[in-house]
Design a protein around this motif. Structure first.
Motif, PDB file in Angstrom:
ATOM      1  N   ILE A 322     -39.208   3.916 -23.818  1.00  0.00           N
ATOM      2  CA  ILE A 322     -38.362   2.949 -23.108  1.00  0.00           C
ATOM      3  C   ILE A 322     -38.270   3.356 -21.646  1.00  0.00           C
ATOM      4  O   ILE A 322     -37.848   4.469 -21.323  1.00  0.00           O
ATOM      5  N   ALA A 323     -38.693   2.455 -20.773  1.00  0.00           N
ATOM      6  CA  ALA A 323     -38.606   2.702 -19.331  1.00  0.00           C
ATOM      7  C   ALA A 323     -37.211   2.336 -18.835  1.00  0.00           C
ATOM      8  O   ALA A 323     -36.603   1.366 -19.300  1.00  0.00           O
ATOM      9  N   LEU A 324     -36.730   3.118 -17.897  1.00  0.00           N
ATOM     10  CA  LEU A 324     -35.389   2.894 -17.360  1.00  0.00           C
ATOM     11  C   LEU A 324     -35.446   2.685 -15.857  1.00  0.00           C
ATOM     12  O   LEU A 324     -36.301   3.255 -15.164  1.00  0.00           O
ATOM     13  N   SER A 325     -34.506   1.902 -15.377  1.00  0.00           N
ATOM     14  CA  SER A 325     -34.366   1.763 -13.928  1.00  0.00           C
ATOM     15  C   SER A 325     -33.771   3.044 -13.360  1.00  0.00           C
ATOM     16  O   SER A 325     -33.269   3.907 -14.105  1.00  0.00           O
ATOM     17  N   GLU A 326     -33.820   3.186 -12.038  1.00  0.00           N
ATOM     18  CA  GLU A 326     -33.264   4.379 -11.409  1.00  0.00           C
ATOM     19  C   GLU A 326     -31.787   4.542 -11.743  1.00  0.00           C
ATOM     20  O   GLU A 326     -31.317   5.650 -12.036  1.00  0.00           O
ATOM     21  N   LYS A 327     -31.048   3.431 -11.711  1.00  0.00           N
ATOM     22  CA  LYS A 327     -29.607   3.510 -11.984  1.00  0.00           C
ATOM     23  C   LYS A 327     -29.345   3.899 -13.432  1.00  0.00           C
ATOM     24  O   LYS A 327     -28.487   4.745 -13.719  1.00  0.00           O
ATOM     25  N   HIS A 328     -30.098   3.307 -14.359  1.00  0.00           N
ATOM     26  CA  HIS A 328     -29.911   3.642 -15.769  1.00  0.00           C
ATOM     27  C   HIS A 328     -30.283   5.099 -16.031  1.00  0.00           C
ATOM     28  O   HIS A 328     -29.654   5.781 -16.851  1.00  0.00           O
ATOM     29  N   TRP A 329     -31.304   5.583 -15.332  1.00  0.00           N
ATOM     30  CA  TRP A 329     -31.689   6.981 -15.479  1.00  0.00           C
ATOM     31  C   TRP A 329     -30.568   7.906 -14.993  1.00  0.00           C
ATOM     32  O   TRP A 329     -30.262   8.906 -15.626  1.00  0.00           O
ATOM     33  N   GLN A 330     -29.952   7.556 -13.874  1.00  0.00           N
ATOM     34  CA  GLN A 330     -28.858   8.368 -13.345  1.00  0.00           C
ATOM     35  C   GLN A 330     -27.682   8.403 -14.323  1.00  0.00           C
ATOM     36  O   GLN A 330     -27.071   9.459 -14.538  1.00  0.00           O
ATOM     37  N   ILE A 331     -27.374   7.268 -14.900  1.00  0.00           N
ATOM     38  CA  ILE A 331     -26.280   7.213 -15.877  1.00  0.00           C
ATOM     39  C   ILE A 331     -26.604   8.094 -17.069  1.00  0.00           C
ATOM     40  O   ILE A 331     -25.775   8.903 -17.525  1.00  0.00           O
ATOM     41  N   LEU A 332     -27.837   7.966 -17.583  1.00  0.00           N
ATOM     42  CA  LEU A 332     -28.235   8.732 -18.756  1.00  0.00           C
ATOM     43  C   LEU A 332     -28.178  10.236 -18.480  1.00  0.00           C
ATOM     44  O   LEU A 332     -27.717  11.017 -19.315  1.00  0.00           O
ATOM     45  N   GLU A 333     -28.643  10.642 -17.303  1.00  0.00           N
ATOM     46  CA  GLU A 333     -28.613  12.061 -16.948  1.00  0.00           C
ATOM     47  C   GLU A 333     -27.183  12.606 -16.971  1.00  0.00           C
ATOM     48  O   GLU A 333     -26.935  13.714 -17.462  1.00  0.00           O
ATOM     49  N   LEU A 334     -26.242  11.815 -16.450  1.00  0.00           N
ATOM     50  CA  LEU A 334     -24.842  12.249 -16.459  1.00  0.00           C
ATOM     51  C   LEU A 334     -24.297  12.334 -17.883  1.00  0.00           C
ATOM     52  O   LEU A 334     -23.551  13.258 -18.219  1.00  0.00           O
ATOM     53  N   LEU A 335     -24.675  11.392 -18.726  1.00  0.00           N
ATOM     54  CA  LEU A 335     -24.197  11.406 -20.108  1.00  0.00           C
ATOM     55  C   LEU A 335     -24.780  12.595 -20.874  1.00  0.00           C
ATOM     56  O   LEU A 335     -24.102  13.175 -21.736  1.00  0.00           O
ATOM     57  N   VAL A 336     -26.008  12.970 -20.579  1.00  0.00           N
ATOM     58  CA  VAL A 336     -26.601  14.145 -21.211  1.00  0.00           C
ATOM     59  C   VAL A 336     -25.849  15.404 -20.785  1.00  0.00           C
ATOM     60  O   VAL A 336     -25.601  16.311 -21.589  1.00  0.00           O
ATOM     61  N   GLU A 337     -25.456  15.460 -19.519  1.00  0.00           N
ATOM     62  CA  GLU A 337     -24.741  16.629 -18.999  1.00  0.00           C
ATOM     63  C   GLU A 337     -23.296  16.705 -19.491  1.00  0.00           C
ATOM     64  O   GLU A 337     -22.684  17.769 -19.445  1.00  0.00           O
ATOM     65  N   HIS A 338     -22.750  15.571 -19.944  1.00  0.00           N
ATOM     66  CA  HIS A 338     -21.346  15.529 -20.380  1.00  0.00           C
ATOM     67  C   HIS A 338     -21.277  14.944 -21.793  1.00  0.00           C
ATOM     68  O   HIS A 338     -20.944  13.771 -21.983  1.00  0.00           O
ATOM     69  N   PRO A 339     -21.612  15.742 -22.803  1.00  0.00           N
ATOM     70  CA  PRO A 339     -21.661  15.227 -24.181  1.00  0.00           C
ATOM     71  C   PRO A 339     -20.322  14.699 -24.686  1.00  0.00           C
ATOM     72  O   PRO A 339     -20.294  13.867 -25.588  1.00  0.00           O
ATOM     73  N   ALA A 340     -19.201  15.155 -24.120  1.00  0.00           N
ATOM     74  CA  ALA A 340     -17.890  14.643 -24.550  1.00  0.00           C
ATOM     75  C   ALA A 340     -17.634  13.245 -24.024  1.00  0.00           C
ATOM     76  O   ALA A 340     -16.707  12.574 -24.482  1.00  0.00           O
ATOM     77  N   GLY A 341     -18.426  12.796 -23.055  1.00  0.00           N
ATOM     78  CA  GLY A 341     -18.291  11.433 -22.572  1.00  0.00           C
ATOM     79  C   GLY A 341     -17.661  11.343 -21.194  1.00  0.00           C
ATOM     80  O   GLY A 341     -17.028  12.280 -20.707  1.00  0.00           O
ATOM     81  N   LEU A 342     -17.840  10.173 -20.571  1.00  0.00           N
ATOM     82  CA  LEU A 342     -17.310   9.898 -19.235  1.00  0.00           C
ATOM     83  C   LEU A 342     -16.687   8.523 -19.211  1.00  0.00           C
ATOM     84  O   LEU A 342     -17.170   7.590 -19.865  1.00  0.00           O
ATOM     85  N   THR A 343     -15.618   8.370 -18.447  1.00  0.00           N
ATOM     86  CA  THR A 343     -14.993   7.063 -18.275  1.00  0.00           C
ATOM     87  C   THR A 343     -15.718   6.290 -17.179  1.00  0.00           C
ATOM     88  O   THR A 343     -16.547   6.841 -16.448  1.00  0.00           O
ATOM     89  N   THR A 344     -15.373   5.021 -17.048  1.00  0.00           N
ATOM     90  CA  THR A 344     -15.953   4.205 -15.976  1.00  0.00           C
ATOM     91  C   THR A 344     -15.660   4.820 -14.621  1.00  0.00           C
ATOM     92  O   THR A 344     -16.534   4.884 -13.745  1.00  0.00           O
ATOM     93  N   ASP A 345     -14.429   5.276 -14.435  1.00  0.00           N
ATOM     94  CA  ASP A 345     -14.066   5.889 -13.154  1.00  0.00           C
ATOM     95  C   ASP A 345     -14.867   7.152 -12.880  1.00  0.00           C
ATOM     96  O   ASP A 345     -15.227   7.434 -11.723  1.00  0.00           O
ATOM     97  N   GLU A 346     -15.154   7.926 -13.921  1.00  0.00           N
ATOM     98  CA  GLU A 346     -15.928   9.156 -13.726  1.00  0.00           C
ATOM     99  C   GLU A 346     -17.395   8.879 -13.423  1.00  0.00           C
ATOM    100  O   GLU A 346     -18.077   9.720 -12.841  1.00  0.00           O
ATOM    101  N   LEU A 347     -17.882   7.699 -13.796  1.00  0.00           N
ATOM    102  CA  LEU A 347     -19.259   7.305 -13.480  1.00  0.00           C
ATOM    103  C   LEU A 347     -19.356   6.581 -12.141  1.00  0.00           C
ATOM    104  O   LEU A 347     -20.456   6.320 -11.647  1.00  0.00           O
ATOM    105  N   ARG A 348     -18.227   6.278 -11.539  1.00  0.00           N
ATOM    106  CA  ARG A 348     -18.187   5.470 -10.310  1.00  0.00           C
ATOM    107  C   ARG A 348     -18.961   6.096  -9.165  1.00  0.00           C
ATOM    108  O   ARG A 348     -19.466   5.402  -8.268  1.00  0.00           O
ATOM    109  N   SER A 349     -19.091   7.428  -9.172  1.00  0.00           N
ATOM    110  CA  SER A 349     -19.771   8.107  -8.060  1.00  0.00           C
ATOM    111  C   SER A 349     -21.230   7.688  -7.916  1.00  0.00           C
ATOM    112  O   SER A 349     -21.848   7.920  -6.870  1.00  0.00           O
TER     113      SER A 349
END
Length: 390
Positions: A322-349
């Motif tokens: 599955i190919a991902l856009s740059e933005k989707h890749w950035q989101i996925l990388e953050l989710l991999v780094e934070h297995p407990a999860g992130l809120t919308t506000d924490e992804l806002r950066s």
């Protein structure tokens, strides 16, 4: 699951021995309190439970601001487990508390005092130190006290006179026991007998401890009835399944070796989800809980390294790229780094300042649709095993 107090630990929490002079005890403790309050060192002769509390809380001087009447009523109504035990607490403790010149205080798991019952003379004195309905008495709010220490230690505790962090509480003794829901091992509140330090007695600790255990027996019995009702009121599938309530307590199962409770993902939703320790499931909400049925898929998500923005989904011997856009890749990388999860506000950066929240959520929704059943919400998190490939 049976939750028991640590017997030997609980026994040493009594502040006084039988026959010990409360006034003499208070005088000896006053010097220890002054030594601690004026410096950073806690004298070694301080009882361990008090020393730990002094270390956690410090000498706080915050103002105590109680909740208003409507907020108190809302907390009572929202905590049915605790509210349903009030009559038991009153029946077992109120008469004895009154005879001993104490009041009965019932607080919730956040430390908010929701009921204060007992002699008016004691209640007037307690009003003077902010020990009132609607006040929060955690250690972080008012320093060392019976309620806060019992909540932190998860055992019955008696705090006597100058063992309290704040000087206006030095004429009090508070004997508290936490009430723990045996089904979830979660704290639902605390019961406290409070009065003049001259009324202190080690038997008070045994009394609140026994009543707390009786309350937990009631909670255990009520939970068993709810589990029976959950099983009887839902049509169970013919295939392998697990039926759980909203906290993960197991009411029935077929084809699984399960304990009394399993760990459900935070923010569980209908559809496909990964249940830690069991694998991939189809999740269906039913009145009072969830039915989980195995999907027989063994999903693994491989995040590739290098410049290619793609992932590999391995399932049942097949691999999907599955190919991902740059933005989707950035989101996925953050989710991999934070297995407990992130809120919308924490992804806002990941977005420019002032980006509307609806825009962020829409992008997250598009990513979730690319990876169905692999990203849960509230908070956003990956619910399948992830590893990094070459």
């Amino acid at each position: 699951m049976t939750v028991e107090y640590r017997g030997p630990e609980a026994l040493i929490q009594a502040a006084l021995t039988a026959g010990e002079d409360p006034s003499a005890k208070a005088r000896s403790l006053k010097a220890l309190h002054q030594s601690w309050a004026q410096g950073t060192r806690i004298p070694t002769v301080v009882r361990p439970v008090v020393a730990r509390s002094w270390s956690r809380a410090g000498a706080l001087e915050k103002d105590i601001v109680p909740l208003d009447a409507s907020s108190i009523r809302e907390l009572r109504e929202s905590n049915q487990e605790l509210s349903n035990l009030v009559d038991l607490f009153k029946d077992r403790l109120l008469s004895l508390a009154t005879q001993a010149g104490n009041q009965l205080v019932i607080s919730d798991a956040q430390g908010y005092v929701l009921w204060v019952l007992g002699p008016s003379t004691v209640r007037r004195r307690s009003d003077g130190i902010g020990f009132v309905t609607g006040a929060r008495w955690r250690e972080s709010d008012v320093g060392t006290n019976g309620i806060g220490a019992a909540m932190a230690e998860k055992v019955p505790v008696q705090i006597f006179g100058p063992e309290h962090a704040r000087e206006e509480q030095h004429s009090w003794v508070c004997t508290s026991a936490p009430v723990i829901n045996p089904a979830t091992a979660s704290l639902i509140g605390a019961i406290t007998l409070a009065g003049s330090f001259r009324t202190a007695h080690p038997h008070s600790l045994a009394l609140v401890s026994s009543v707390a255990r009786e309350a937990e027996t009631h909670l255990r019995a009520n939970h068993a009835l709810r589990m029976q009702r959950l099983e009887l009121t839902n049509q169970l599938p013919e295939e392998e399944f697990i039926l759980v309530d909203s906290q993960g307590s197991v009411a029935a199962s077929r084809g699984f070796s399960v304990s009394e409770r399993i760990s459900l993902p935070v923010g569980l939703e209908e559809g496909r989800s990964w249940i830690s320790g069991f694998g991939s499931f189809n999740v269906r909400q039913v009145p009072g809980g969830w039915i989980l049925t195995r999907t027989h898929e063994h999903l693994k998500l491989e995040v590739t390294s290098g410049s290619l923005r793609q992932i590999m989904v391995h399932s049942a011997g097949e691999t999907t790229q599955i190919a991902l856009s740059e933005k989707h890749w950035q989101i996925l990388e953050l989710l991999v780094e934070h297995p407990a999860g992130l809120t919308t506000d924490e992804l806002r950066s990941l977005w420019p300042a002032m980006t509307p929240q609806v825009t962020i959520r829409a992008e997250l929704s598009r990513l979730r649709s690319k990876l169905p059943g692999m990203i849960a919400s509230r908070p956003y998190r990956l619910v399948v095993p992830v590893f990094r490939g070459n």
